[in-house]
Write a protein that holds these residues in place. Structure first.
Motif, PDB file in Angstrom:
ATOM      1  N   ASP A 281     -39.994  18.207 -31.540  1.00 10.74           N
ATOM      2  CA  ASP A 281     -40.696  19.612 -31.215  1.00 10.74           C
ATOM      3  C   ASP A 281     -39.451  20.636 -31.707  1.00 10.74           C
ATOM      4  OD1 ASP A 281     -42.656  18.456 -30.244  1.00 10.74           O
ATOM      5  OD2 ASP A 281     -42.462  18.534 -28.237  1.00 10.74           O
ATOM      6  N   ILE A 282     -38.429  20.380 -31.219  1.00  9.32           N
ATOM      7  CA  ILE A 282     -37.356  21.428 -31.769  1.00  9.32           C
ATOM      8  C   ILE A 282     -37.515  21.561 -33.236  1.00  9.32           C
ATOM      9  CG2 ILE A 282     -34.986  22.041 -31.681  1.00  9.32           C
ATOM     10  CD1 ILE A 282     -34.826  20.586 -29.162  1.00  9.32           C
ATOM     11  N   GLU A 283     -37.326  20.556 -33.935  1.00 10.46           N
ATOM     12  CA  GLU A 283     -37.317  20.474 -35.462  1.00 10.46           C
ATOM     13  C   GLU A 283     -38.713  21.300 -35.964  1.00 10.46           C
ATOM     14  OE1 GLU A 283     -35.129  19.637 -37.749  1.00 10.46           O
ATOM     15  OE2 GLU A 283     -33.692  19.324 -36.091  1.00 10.46           O
ATOM     16  N   LYS A 284     -39.862  21.196 -35.269  1.00  7.81           N
ATOM     17  CA  LYS A 284     -40.978  21.559 -35.795  1.00  7.81           C
ATOM     18  C   LYS A 284     -40.933  23.069 -35.631  1.00  7.81           C
ATOM     19  CE  LYS A 284     -44.744  19.196 -34.890  1.00  7.81           C
ATOM     20  NZ  LYS A 284     -45.750  18.493 -34.545  1.00  7.81           N
ATOM     21  N   MET A 285     -40.310  23.783 -34.618  1.00 10.59           N
ATOM     22  CA  MET A 285     -40.297  25.086 -34.251  1.00 10.59           C
ATOM     23  C   MET A 285     -38.874  25.741 -35.075  1.00 10.59           C
ATOM     24  SD  MET A 285     -42.604  26.192 -32.132  1.00 10.59           S
ATOM     25  CE  MET A 285     -43.715  24.923 -33.355  1.00 10.59           C
ATOM     26  N   LYS A 286     -38.034  25.071 -35.649  1.00 11.19           N
ATOM     27  CA  LYS A 286     -36.982  25.623 -36.261  1.00 11.19           C
ATOM     28  C   LYS A 286     -37.228  26.546 -37.564  1.00 11.19           C
ATOM     29  CE  LYS A 286     -32.887  23.405 -34.378  1.00 11.19           C
ATOM     30  NZ  LYS A 286     -31.496  22.569 -34.955  1.00 11.19           N
ATOM     31  N   GLY A 287     -36.314  27.115 -38.083  1.00  8.00           N
ATOM     32  CA  GLY A 287     -36.613  27.665 -39.484  1.00  8.00           C
ATOM     33  C   GLY A 287     -37.809  28.660 -39.605  1.00  8.00           C
ATOM     34  N   SER A 288     -38.637  28.843 -40.700  1.00 11.07           N
ATOM     35  CA  SER A 288     -39.309  29.819 -40.991  1.00 11.07           C
ATOM     36  C   SER A 288     -40.527  29.968 -39.707  1.00 11.07           C
ATOM     37  CB  SER A 288     -39.985  29.430 -42.309  1.00 11.07           C
ATOM     38  OG  SER A 288     -40.997  28.203 -42.217  1.00 11.07           O
ATOM     39  N   ARG A 289     -40.803  28.905 -39.151  1.00 11.71           N
ATOM     40  CA  ARG A 289     -42.077  28.858 -38.078  1.00 11.71           C
ATOM     41  C   ARG A 289     -41.627  29.890 -36.841  1.00 11.71           C
ATOM     42  NH1 ARG A 289     -46.678  29.964 -37.371  1.00 11.71           N
ATOM     43  NH2 ARG A 289     -47.726  29.017 -35.584  1.00 11.71           N
ATOM     44  N   ILE A 290     -40.242  29.799 -36.553  1.00 13.81           N
ATOM     45  CA  ILE A 290     -39.781  30.692 -35.471  1.00 13.81           C
ATOM     46  C   ILE A 290     -39.854  32.231 -35.923  1.00 13.81           C
ATOM     47  CG2 ILE A 290     -37.622  31.580 -34.126  1.00 13.81           C
ATOM     48  CD1 ILE A 290     -36.773  28.926 -34.021  1.00 13.81           C
ATOM     49  N   LYS A 291     -39.557  32.440 -37.318  1.00 11.65           N
ATOM     50  CA  LYS A 291     -39.808  33.839 -37.625  1.00 11.65           C
ATOM     51  C   LYS A 291     -41.095  34.202 -37.889  1.00 11.65           C
ATOM     52  CE  LYS A 291     -38.015  36.667 -41.482  1.00 11.65           C
ATOM     53  NZ  LYS A 291     -39.183  37.808 -41.161  1.00 11.65           N
ATOM     54  N   GLU A 292     -42.081  33.357 -38.274  1.00  9.12           N
ATOM     55  CA  GLU A 292     -43.547  33.690 -38.237  1.00  9.12           C
ATOM     56  C   GLU A 292     -44.023  34.220 -37.084  1.00  9.12           C
ATOM     57  OE1 GLU A 292     -45.433  30.646 -40.064  1.00  9.12           O
ATOM     58  OE2 GLU A 292     -44.671  30.642 -41.830  1.00  9.12           O
ATOM     59  N   MET A 293     -43.680  33.295 -35.991  1.00  9.14           N
ATOM     60  CA  MET A 293     -44.101  33.587 -34.527  1.00  9.14           C
ATOM     61  C   MET A 293     -43.403  34.884 -34.122  1.00  9.14           C
ATOM     62  SD  MET A 293     -43.941  29.610 -33.322  1.00  9.14           S
ATOM     63  CE  MET A 293     -44.767  30.087 -31.576  1.00  9.14           C
ATOM     64  N   LEU A 294     -42.330  34.985 -34.250  1.00  6.59           N
ATOM     65  CA  LEU A 294     -41.900  36.172 -33.623  1.00  6.59           C
ATOM     66  C   LEU A 294     -42.120  37.493 -34.461  1.00  6.59           C
ATOM     67  CD1 LEU A 294     -37.865  35.178 -33.467  1.00  6.59           C
ATOM     68  CD2 LEU A 294     -39.562  35.658 -31.483  1.00  6.59           C
ATOM     69  N   ASP A 295     -42.422  37.487 -35.713  1.00  2.00           N
ATOM     70  CA  ASP A 295     -43.195  38.467 -36.533  1.00  2.00           C
ATOM     71  C   ASP A 295     -44.586  38.829 -36.067  1.00  2.00           C
ATOM     72  OD1 ASP A 295     -40.998  38.745 -37.907  1.00  2.00           O
ATOM     73  OD2 ASP A 295     -41.810  37.656 -39.974  1.00  2.00           O
ATOM     74  N   SER A 296     -45.291  37.615 -35.646  1.00  5.96           N
ATOM     75  CA  SER A 296     -46.548  37.959 -35.186  1.00  5.96           C
ATOM     76  C   SER A 296     -46.590  38.549 -33.735  1.00  5.96           C
ATOM     77  CB  SER A 296     -47.313  36.698 -35.172  1.00  5.96           C
ATOM     78  OG  SER A 296     -48.522  36.755 -34.350  1.00  5.96           O
ATOM     79  N   LEU A 297     -45.563  37.975 -33.111  1.00  2.00           N
ATOM     80  CA  LEU A 297     -45.511  38.561 -31.467  1.00  2.00           C
ATOM     81  C   LEU A 297     -45.011  40.003 -31.599  1.00  2.00           C
ATOM     82  CD1 LEU A 297     -45.021  38.019 -28.653  1.00  2.00           C
ATOM     83  CD2 LEU A 297     -42.817  37.211 -28.941  1.00  2.00           C
ATOM     84  N   GLU A 298     -44.251  40.563 -32.526  1.00  4.08           N
ATOM     85  CA  GLU A 298     -43.861  41.754 -32.515  1.00  4.08           C
ATOM     86  C   GLU A 298     -44.937  42.790 -32.911  1.00  4.08           C
ATOM     87  OE1 GLU A 298     -40.484  44.715 -34.503  1.00  4.08           O
ATOM     88  OE2 GLU A 298     -40.450  42.509 -35.160  1.00  4.08           O
ATOM     89  N   ARG A 299     -45.967  42.220 -33.707  1.00  3.52           N
ATOM     90  CA  ARG A 299     -47.027  43.037 -34.043  1.00  3.52           C
ATOM     91  C   ARG A 299     -47.881  43.156 -32.705  1.00  3.52           C
ATOM     92  NH1 ARG A 299     -46.687  40.142 -38.961  1.00  3.52           N
ATOM     93  NH2 ARG A 299     -48.123  38.490 -38.136  1.00  3.52           N
ATOM     94  N   ASP A 300     -48.206  41.962 -32.144  1.00  2.00           N
ATOM     95  CA  ASP A 300     -48.998  41.935 -30.909  1.00  2.00           C
ATOM     96  C   ASP A 300     -48.533  43.054 -29.950  1.00  2.00           C
ATOM     97  OD1 ASP A 300     -50.585  40.234 -32.191  1.00  2.00           O
ATOM     98  OD2 ASP A 300     -49.808  38.297 -31.086  1.00  2.00           O
ATOM     99  N   LEU A 301     -47.305  42.788 -29.674  1.00  2.00           N
ATOM    100  CA  LEU A 301     -46.611  43.807 -28.592  1.00  2.00           C
ATOM    101  C   LEU A 301     -46.808  45.140 -29.081  1.00  2.00           C
ATOM    102  CD1 LEU A 301     -43.604  41.622 -27.696  1.00  2.00           C
ATOM    103  CD2 LEU A 301     -45.556  42.108 -26.274  1.00  2.00           C
ATOM    104  N   LYS A 302     -46.663  45.638 -30.233  1.00  2.00           N
ATOM    105  CA  LYS A 302     -46.595  46.873 -30.677  1.00  2.00           C
ATOM    106  C   LYS A 302     -48.255  47.500 -30.602  1.00  2.00           C
ATOM    107  CE  LYS A 302     -42.606  47.301 -33.864  1.00  2.00           C
ATOM    108  NZ  LYS A 302     -42.366  47.554 -35.431  1.00  2.00           N
ATOM    109  N   ALA A 303     -49.079  46.401 -30.800  1.00  2.00           N
ATOM    110  CA  ALA A 303     -50.509  46.914 -30.658  1.00  2.00           C
ATOM    111  C   ALA A 303     -50.987  47.143 -29.229  1.00  2.00           C
ATOM    112  CB  ALA A 303     -51.272  45.846 -31.493  1.00  2.00           C
ATOM    113  N   ALA A 304     -50.283  46.378 -28.409  1.00  2.00           N
ATOM    114  CA  ALA A 304     -50.606  46.676 -26.990  1.00  2.00           C
ATOM    115  C   ALA A 304     -50.058  47.932 -26.240  1.00  2.00           C
ATOM    116  CB  ALA A 304     -50.089  45.342 -26.186  1.00  2.00           C
ATOM    117  N   GLU A 305     -48.898  48.387 -26.968  1.00  2.00           N
ATOM    118  CA  GLU A 305     -48.347  49.792 -26.435  1.00  2.00           C
ATOM    119  C   GLU A 305     -49.251  50.884 -26.343  1.00  2.00           C
ATOM    120  OE1 GLU A 305     -44.629  49.946 -28.700  1.00  2.00           O
ATOM    121  OE2 GLU A 305     -43.657  48.300 -27.521  1.00  2.00           O
TER     122      GLU A 305
END
Length: 305
Positions: A281-305
């Motif tokens: 599970d850790i390996e699956k979440m490492k690398g580019s996948r984390i960045k993709e999820m964080l970018d998507s999260l940042e967009r969602d949080l900004k949209a909710a503001e």
């Protein structure tokens, strides 16, 4: 100080909230009914969603003793219910022989008396308590075998235990019983029929954020939202073990210890072992996948503001 059980669903919600447990109304309803009807409450759900914590909070807020039976494979009567103090019994026999007192009936009634009985959790839960009936937590019942599960039927049906040498021991007032299962195997219907049932699911984002704020009020608001958002996103991934609420709280505590004020790919990658418990599970979440999820999260949080 002991308190009376709640008299309404709203009071049950407040009782749990006073203990730092943020419950939804369906859980509060079944817990209220369990207390009013004197029926055991059977809680099923994934590991880490807060099943065990319900019993702890209930004992703390009601001012009752918490008696915990941690289940495991091979659990038997000697570990769960009672056993005899064989060393004490042998000493009593030898003392009687040395004193010349060898009346068999008297000796038998002495060695099989309460003073040589070692009481385990199930028997302890039937004893009277000045603070009121204790909270009996039978934790992870699915880890035991069917033979022990069958033994529980007498306890949960009549709140009594039969000790062949002493007779039947009954509770004057039944304990409050919470049974948990991670559903690694199915529990037999005969036992479930004696309980009220509730499936404890992963919380939605609003409730998980409320839990995080209640348990870790020192966490920065922005960081708390980001933590919950990322954990919620991870639960949609194809992982072997999804992170539970317990892991969310552990991860938030770890990030606070690191003085983190925001999530970035580096800090997430370095602390994934707090949140996820399997290397795949850790390996699956490492690398580019984390960045993709964080970018998507940042967009969602900004949209909710």
């Amino acid at each position: 100080m002991p308190h009376s059980p709640p008299t309404s669903i709203d009071q049950t919600l407040k009782l749990l909230e006073a203990g730092g447990y943020v419950a939804d109304r369906s859980l509060a309803t079944v817990l209220f009914l369990s207390l009013r009807m004197g029926r055991p409450l059977f809680l099923e759900g994934e590991a880490g969603v807060g099943k065990t914590e319900i019993a702890k909070v209930l004992a703390r807020t009601l001012g009752r003793s918490l008696i915990r039976l941690q289940c495991y494979e091979g659990l038997d009567v000697a570990a769960a219910v009672y056993e005899w103090n064989y060393a004490g019994q042998m000493m009593a026999i030898r003392l009687a022989e040395a004193a010349g007192d060898i009346d068999r009936e008297t000796l038998q009634s002495d060695i099989f008396s309460q003073r040589h009985l070692i009481k385990r959790p199930l028997l302890q839960a039937l004893e009277p308590d000045p603070a009121g009936p204790p909270v009996l937590l039978i934790d992870e019942l699915d880890r035991t075998d069917e033979a022990f599960e069958a033994y529980l039927l007498e306890v949960l049906s009549d709140f009594q235990i039969t000790v062949p040498e002493l007779g039947t021991i009954r509770a004057e007032r039944p304990p409050i019983v919470i049974i948990t299962s991670n559903r690694t195997r199915e529990i037999h219907d005969a036992l479930k029929r004696r309980c009220l049932y509730h499936w404890v699911d992963y919380p939605d984002s609003d409730r998980e954020l409320a839990i995080l704020r209640a348990r870790l009020p020192e966490a920065p608001a922005k960081l708390s939202k980001a933590i919950v958002g990322l954990v919620q996103a991870m639960r949609k991934e194809d992982l072997f073990k999804l992170p539970g609420v317990a892991e969310t709280l552990d991860w938030a505590s770890a990030l606070i210890e690191l003085d983190a004020v925001a999530l970035d790919p580096a800090v997430v990658a370095d602390t994934l072992g707090v949140l996820l418990k399997y290397q795949d599970d850790i390996e699956k979440m490492k690398g580019s996948r984390i960045k993709e999820m964080l970018d998507s999260l940042e967009r969602d949080l900004k949209a909710a503001e």
